[in-house]
Motif scaffolding. Structure first.
Motif, PDB file in Angstrom:
ATOM      1  N   LEU A  82      55.706  45.855  15.833  1.00 40.33           N
ATOM      2  CA  LEU A  82      54.672  46.401  16.718  1.00 40.33           C
ATOM      3  C   LEU A  82      53.341  46.433  15.972  1.00 40.33           C
ATOM      4  O   LEU A  82      53.256  46.945  14.857  1.00 40.33           O
ATOM      5  CB  LEU A  82      55.090  47.820  17.147  1.00 40.33           C
ATOM      6  CG  LEU A  82      54.164  48.592  18.081  1.00 40.33           C
ATOM      7  CD1 LEU A  82      54.037  47.874  19.415  1.00 40.33           C
ATOM      8  CD2 LEU A  82      54.705  49.999  18.314  1.00 40.33           C
ATOM      9  N   ASP A  83      52.304  45.852  16.583  1.00 39.21           N
ATOM     10  CA  ASP A  83      50.952  45.973  16.037  1.00 39.21           C
ATOM     11  C   ASP A  83      50.188  46.940  16.932  1.00 39.21           C
ATOM     12  O   ASP A  83      50.088  46.733  18.134  1.00 39.21           O
ATOM     13  CB  ASP A  83      50.252  44.609  16.017  1.00 39.21           C
ATOM     14  CG  ASP A  83      48.946  44.655  15.234  1.00 39.21           C
ATOM     15  OD1 ASP A  83      48.819  43.922  14.246  1.00 39.21           O
ATOM     16  OD2 ASP A  83      48.058  45.434  15.604  1.00 39.21           O
ATOM     17  N   ALA A  85      46.981  47.905  16.894  1.00 40.81           N
ATOM     18  CA  ALA A  85      45.510  47.844  16.840  1.00 40.81           C
ATOM     19  C   ALA A  85      44.849  48.260  18.152  1.00 40.81           C
ATOM     20  O   ALA A  85      43.885  49.013  18.153  1.00 40.81           O
ATOM     21  CB  ALA A  85      45.065  46.432  16.453  1.00 40.81           C
ATOM     22  N   PRO A  98      43.904  42.957  15.442  1.00 38.63           N
ATOM     23  CA  PRO A  98      45.337  42.968  15.191  1.00 38.63           C
ATOM     24  C   PRO A  98      45.668  41.956  14.107  1.00 38.63           C
ATOM     25  O   PRO A  98      44.965  40.978  13.928  1.00 38.63           O
ATOM     26  CB  PRO A  98      45.933  42.565  16.532  1.00 38.63           C
ATOM     27  CG  PRO A  98      44.842  41.903  17.268  1.00 38.63           C
ATOM     28  CD  PRO A  98      43.562  42.472  16.766  1.00 38.63           C
ATOM     29  N   GLU A  99      46.746  42.241  13.360  1.00 33.02           N
ATOM     30  CA  GLU A  99      47.031  41.392  12.208  1.00 33.02           C
ATOM     31  C   GLU A  99      48.198  40.460  12.442  1.00 33.02           C
ATOM     32  O   GLU A  99      48.210  39.338  11.992  1.00 33.02           O
ATOM     33  CB  GLU A  99      47.357  42.270  11.003  1.00 33.02           C
ATOM     34  CG  GLU A  99      46.161  43.057  10.523  1.00 33.02           C
ATOM     35  CD  GLU A  99      46.602  44.212   9.655  1.00 33.02           C
ATOM     36  OE1 GLU A  99      47.118  43.935   8.567  1.00 33.02           O
ATOM     37  OE2 GLU A  99      46.451  45.370  10.069  1.00 33.02           O
ATOM     38  N   ALA A 100      49.205  40.947  13.120  1.00 31.47           N
ATOM     39  CA  ALA A 100      50.420  40.157  13.268  1.00 31.47           C
ATOM     40  C   ALA A 100      51.012  40.459  14.634  1.00 31.47           C
ATOM     41  O   ALA A 100      50.724  41.493  15.225  1.00 31.47           O
ATOM     42  CB  ALA A 100      51.387  40.517  12.150  1.00 31.47           C
ATOM     43  N   PRO A 101      51.830  39.556  15.139  1.00 34.48           N
ATOM     44  CA  PRO A 101      52.285  39.699  16.520  1.00 34.48           C
ATOM     45  C   PRO A 101      53.213  40.886  16.747  1.00 34.48           C
ATOM     46  O   PRO A 101      53.951  41.299  15.856  1.00 34.48           O
ATOM     47  CB  PRO A 101      53.037  38.389  16.780  1.00 34.48           C
ATOM     48  CG  PRO A 101      53.364  37.850  15.446  1.00 34.48           C
ATOM     49  CD  PRO A 101      52.310  38.325  14.514  1.00 34.48           C
ATOM     50  N   THR A 102      53.127  41.420  17.958  1.00 38.23           N
ATOM     51  CA  THR A 102      54.098  42.400  18.415  1.00 38.23           C
ATOM     52  C   THR A 102      55.262  41.638  19.018  1.00 38.23           C
ATOM     53  O   THR A 102      55.067  40.707  19.783  1.00 38.23           O
ATOM     54  CB  THR A 102      53.466  43.298  19.486  1.00 38.23           C
ATOM     55  OG1 THR A 102      52.491  44.117  18.873  1.00 38.23           O
ATOM     56  CG2 THR A 102      54.513  44.177  20.151  1.00 38.23           C
TER      57      THR A 102
END
Lengths: 188, 312
Positions: A82-83, A85, A98-102
């Motif tokens: 879970l991201d 952001a 956001p940095e990485a996928p949810t």
């Protein structure tokens, strides 16, 4: 340390310099093993249990806890990432991407969800995560597992499963990875 | 970045950033509750002085999925019909304090002018024959989703390039990403200074059809026939339409794209539009995610500096 943590800590644009090693890799392994047992004990098994790691720092710990659960109970719980952001309360105050996928490819309705993060600090990330989880359904309970609780909470949030309680100053940083936990500072 | 007036405002890096963010918003759109509180308390005003369905709905949906409030405005129900100037319309809208104004106008340059008159972020949703940046962005995103990357892809843009803001924005965006763009159109439908564009030009669709990864059809407006730029729509289709017979000559897996609204059977044959390589529905779906990314970049992610001395 989570990239978002580094970027948000003065001096901005600096790098993390470790000062003191507070947990060795084998201590982390033992803590993961203990937390997995506590999770099973609290939930009377793994029935309807799901593990969600927060991007990016909590993902490795979520994987390790899930593997430990598998080893103990012989069944792998569903694991998601879970991201948070878009759910943070400081959007617009600082650059936030956001940095990485949810990835939560399973329903959370009626599940017991264990949120996993590396370091618990102000509690604002966890508040955002609780808000984000609402978009995926209505879990029957939400629990929190962290490797390090460093104090300084700004919201009424507490962890259910803790690897290590670590008193810190606000100007210190904690870096919790699979290969060790360090206290240090951001330096330019 | 404060405004999105042209694809040039973004550059290759900006386009990539929008696409990366759009990935996250695609995931948001697939959640059981497809809404995030990211732009709570922000207001997005729609200033649409020209007919538009999909762009307007797409922007509205994007704003709502980010929890922003939407202030609607369209030419048929507004005082523009009573003779109010654009300047006064912008002043009126601005006085209500929106955080962004999305502008669609039949004259080129209105969004640029609007940006000079207001404190809000201005997003160009199509101005005259000039630019339609969010359309180009969602096309880049669609190509990225289907083909992995636009770099090195051969993209064939067919039809009325002269009157097309979509073509202008797409050529800029596709070439910025490293794609090789070819325009195929009758000379009457090419812009005057096309030799200065970073593209190849072909006066025969059949000659270039076999050598592309994407065919991008542009809408053929029936007024062009009245202006005698094409002899008739049927003749246009015979020469420049992507008929089923022509589609057979496309390389396998080549995408068939179109910004919509499409004239079935004129630019592209019905059976080609319904085939597996046509991406029209995906383009519309990606439009929402891409516009969420643009709104978030302008109003959320980029809007503030880190206040000194604040705790994380």
């Amino acid at each position: 340390m989570a990239e978002r943590e580094r970027r948000r800590t003065p001096p901005y644009g600096g790098v993390f310099a470790a000062r003191t090693r507070v947990m060795q890799p084998e201590e982390i392994k033992r803590a993961v093993w203990r937390m997995a047992h506590e999770i099973i004990e609290r939930n009377h098994g793994l029935d309807g249990l799901a593990v969600v790691g927060l991007q990016t720092g909590g993902v490795w710990l979520a994987e390790d806890i899930a593997e430990a659960l598998d080893e103990i109970e012989g069944a792998m719980p569903p694991v998601g990432t879970l991201d948070v952001a878009f759910h943070r309360d400081d959007i617009g105050l600082r650059p936030l991407l956001p940095e990485a996928p949810t990835r939560i490819p399973f329903s959370l309705d009626g599940q017991a969800v264990v949120i996993v993060d590396d370091v618990l600090y102000t509690g604002r990330t966890i508040r955002a995560a609780l808000d984000a989880l609402n978009s995926y359904g209505r879990p029957r309970s939400v629990q929190l597992a962290v490797m390090v609780d460093r104090g300084h909470r700004e919201l009424p949030i507490r962890p259910d499963f803790v690897g290590k309680n670590l008193p810190t100053r606000r100007d210190e940083m904690v870096d919790a990875r699979r290969d060790g936990v360090d206290i240090g500072e951001i330096v330019k | 970045m404060r405004h999105l007036l042209s694809v040039d405002d973004l550059g290759a890096e900006g386009i990539e950033e929008v696409c990366r963010l759009a990935d996250h918003f695609t995931e948001v759109s697939q959640r059981p509750i497809p809404k995030v509180p990211a732009l709570r308390g922000k207001t997005v005003a729609m200033m649409f002085c020209e007919d538009s369905t999909r762009t307007r709905l797409s922007f509205e949906m994007a704003a709502r999925r980010l929890s922003a409030d939407v202030m609607g405005f369209s030419v048929s129900s507004s005082s523009v019909n009573k003779g109010e100037s654009i300047r006064d319309t912008v002043d009126t809208l601005s006085a209500m304090g929106p955080d962004a104004i999305v502008v669609r106008h039949r004259s080129a340059g209105v969004p640029q002018q609007t940006a000079a008159w207001t404190d809000a972020s201005v997003i160009n949703a199509g101005d005259g024959w000039h630019e339609h940046p969010t359309q180009a962005l969602l096309d880049c995103y669609t190509i990225r989703q289907r083909l992995g990357t636009a770099a090195g892809r051969r993209i064939l843009i067919v039809g009325d390039v002269k009157h097309s803001r979509v073509a202008r924005s797409c050529v800029t965006a596709f070439t910025a990403l490293g794609a090789k763009v070819t325009l195929a159109a009758p000379p009457t439908l090419l812009p005057p200074a096309v030799e200065t564009w970073p593209v190849d030009v072909s006066f025969s669709l059949d000659a270039v059809l076999g050598d592309c990864d994407v065919v991008y059809g542009l809408r053929m407006q029936s007024e062009r026939q009245a202006e005698a730029l094409v002899p008739s729509l049927r003749e246009y289709t015979a020469q420049w339409g992507l008929t089923a017979a022509r589609a057979d000559h496309l390389p396998p897996g080549a995408l068939v794209m179109h910004p919509g609204p499409v004239n079935r059977g004129v630019e592209i044959a019905s059976e080609v539009l319904d085939g597996p390589n046509a991406t029209l529905v995906e383009q519309v779906r990606h439009g929402v995610a891409v516009r969420m990314a643009v709104l978030y970049l302008l109003l959320g992610a980029d809007s503030g500096q880190i206040p000194p001395g604040e705790t994380p």
